[in-house]
Design an enzyme around this catalytic site. Structure first.
Site, PDB file in Angstrom:
ATOM      1  N   ARG A 241      31.074  26.332  40.383  1.00  0.00           N
ATOM      2  CA  ARG A 241      31.357  25.733  39.018  1.00  0.00           C
ATOM      3  C   ARG A 241      31.439  24.126  39.230  1.00  0.00           C
ATOM      4  O   ARG A 241      32.121  23.742  40.363  1.00  0.00           O
ATOM      5  CB  ARG A 241      32.704  26.132  38.439  1.00  0.00           C
ATOM      6  CG  ARG A 241      32.583  27.600  38.013  1.00  0.00           C
ATOM      7  CD  ARG A 241      31.577  27.777  36.709  1.00  0.00           C
ATOM      8  NE  ARG A 241      31.682  28.926  35.870  1.00  0.00           N
ATOM      9  CZ  ARG A 241      30.680  29.916  36.185  1.00  0.00           C
ATOM     10  NH1 ARG A 241      29.717  29.687  37.045  1.00  0.00           N
ATOM     11  NH2 ARG A 241      30.777  30.964  35.561  1.00  0.00           N
ATOM     12  N   GLU A 269      26.790  20.169  31.928  1.00  0.00           N
ATOM     13  CA  GLU A 269      25.232  20.813  31.813  1.00  0.00           C
ATOM     14  C   GLU A 269      24.598  20.496  30.742  1.00  0.00           C
ATOM     15  O   GLU A 269      24.918  21.017  29.623  1.00  0.00           O
ATOM     16  CB  GLU A 269      25.389  22.237  32.485  1.00  0.00           C
ATOM     17  CG  GLU A 269      25.783  22.073  33.848  1.00  0.00           C
ATOM     18  CD  GLU A 269      25.782  23.532  34.418  1.00  0.00           C
ATOM     19  OE1 GLU A 269      25.358  24.485  33.741  1.00  0.00           O
ATOM     20  OE2 GLU A 269      26.287  23.928  35.621  1.00  0.00           O
ATOM     21  N   HIS A 288      21.213  25.052  37.761  1.00  0.00           N
ATOM     22  CA  HIS A 288      21.837  26.293  37.262  1.00  0.00           C
ATOM     23  C   HIS A 288      20.938  27.630  37.504  1.00  0.00           C
ATOM     24  O   HIS A 288      21.116  28.347  36.697  1.00  0.00           O
ATOM     25  CB  HIS A 288      22.787  26.140  36.039  1.00  0.00           C
ATOM     26  CG  HIS A 288      23.964  27.086  35.942  1.00  0.00           C
ATOM     27  ND1 HIS A 288      25.176  26.837  35.303  1.00  0.00           N
ATOM     28  CD2 HIS A 288      24.276  28.399  36.573  1.00  0.00           C
ATOM     29  CE1 HIS A 288      26.041  27.959  35.629  1.00  0.00           C
ATOM     30  NE2 HIS A 288      25.455  28.639  36.301  1.00  0.00           N
TER      31      HIS A 288
END
Length: 330
Positions: A241, A269, A288
């Protein structure tokens, strides 16, 4: 006959569950499928689970609160075909004794494999050498290559992804250090690594791979003080994270050119267009992708289907979540 409700929007579950998965669920009982795309409303979920024994959830599903559960008197299991269950689990669900299973282990396989790939590619300096060969060079930089041999790899967090990363690393001749406050020295030894304090891991590791959950205790644990202890030429990998890293501190340290960072997750993000991670030459920034992507999502579907089978057979659930420890889970 048991009733199974597949809750996620059709645009979500169709990427997770194959026709074979659905056929298997129908062998277990009556399958009720959400045929509408988008995030299902609480009203829609309450309707689907009214007479259901099992609910299968995933991304985009609402919290199973009192409103959702008001008429779900038969519900005994929530099989979550994704990672964290924190946004689904509520005090009402816990109070009713409804069991919860997560596909974190299935998700963690992809995360660990990505972390291993980043480990090898970074030590081999594939990113830099690819750029230099495009510029017409060939031999320059090869003297800086390191093999995954005789090095010390630090793993932060022994959850599902961290443990699988350790299992993968055991195929190589490396020393593996683990920082995880809730894992004992004996448990670490069984995993094939050595439990250490955070400071020692920072001091000793050639590669540091982050697999810890995002909880208050881990917020910005990688900060200026932590980076100052890391070795020159170390590799820092974050597939966990973004909140675990103080990004301003990391950008300032990376600007010195001391080590490399492989970043799959950021605190916001996507990161802003002018974020330094996008331009620093010693940052590998990927969008990601460490978890379940495309066909990899079907691994979570298989896990959920198998969990339903284990539940109906009275067998232990491989992904059962201990709801008493929800505060320390990813």
């Amino acid at each position: 006959m048991k009733r199974i409700a597949l809750i996620p929007g059709s645009d979500i579950w169709q990427g997770i569950f194959t026709a074979k998965h659905l056929d298997r669920l129908r062998q277990f009982g009556e399958l009720i499928v959400n045929s509408s795309p988008g995030k299902p409303s609480k009203e829609r979920v309450a309707e689907m689970i009214r007479d259901a024994d099992i609910a299968i959830t995933s991304w985009g599903c609402p919290a199973f609160d009192a409103e959702v559960l008001r008429e779900a008197s038969r519900l005994k299991l929530v099989a979550h075909a994704a990672g964290t269950v924190k946004y689904v689990v509520t005090p009402e669900l816990i109070d009713r004794g409804i069991r919860v299973s997560s596909a974190n282990e299935a998700l963690g396989i992809g995360v660990a494999e990505t972390a291993l790939g980043l480990t090898i590619a970074s030590l081999k300096r594939m990113w830099q050498l690819s750029q230099s060969t495009r510029q017409g060079l060939w031999e320059e930089g090869k003297e800086l290559i390191r093999e995954l041999y005789g090095l010390t790899i630090g793993v932060v967090g022994a959850g599902k992804a961290g443990r699988h990363y350790i299992r993968l690393l055991r195929q190589f001749e490396v020393d593996i250090l683990l920082y995880d406050p809730i894992v004992s020295e004996e448990q670490a030894a069984v995993l094939g690594c050595r439990k250490v304090e955070f400071a020692e891991l920072l001091d000793m590791s050639d590669v540091i791979s982050i697999h810890a959950p995002s909880i208050p205790e881990t917020d910005r644990m990688f900060n200026r003080q932590a980076f100052s202890r890391m070795k020159d030429d170390a590799v820092l990998i974050n597939t966990a994270r973004g909140s675990l890293i103080d990004e301003d501190d990391l950008a300032a340290e990376l600007a010195k050119g001391r080590f490399t960072a492989c970043i799959d997750v950021t605190d916001q993000e996507p990161p802003s267009a002018d974020h330094p991670f996008r331009t620093l030459p010693n940052v590998i920034l990927i969008p990601h992708i460490a978890g379940a992507v495309n066909n990899g999502k079907q691994r979570m579907g298989r896990h959920a289907v198998e969990e339903v089978g284990r539940f109906l057979a009275g067998q232990p659930l491989e992904g059962e979540v201990d709801l008493r420890n929800l505060h320390v889970l990813a």
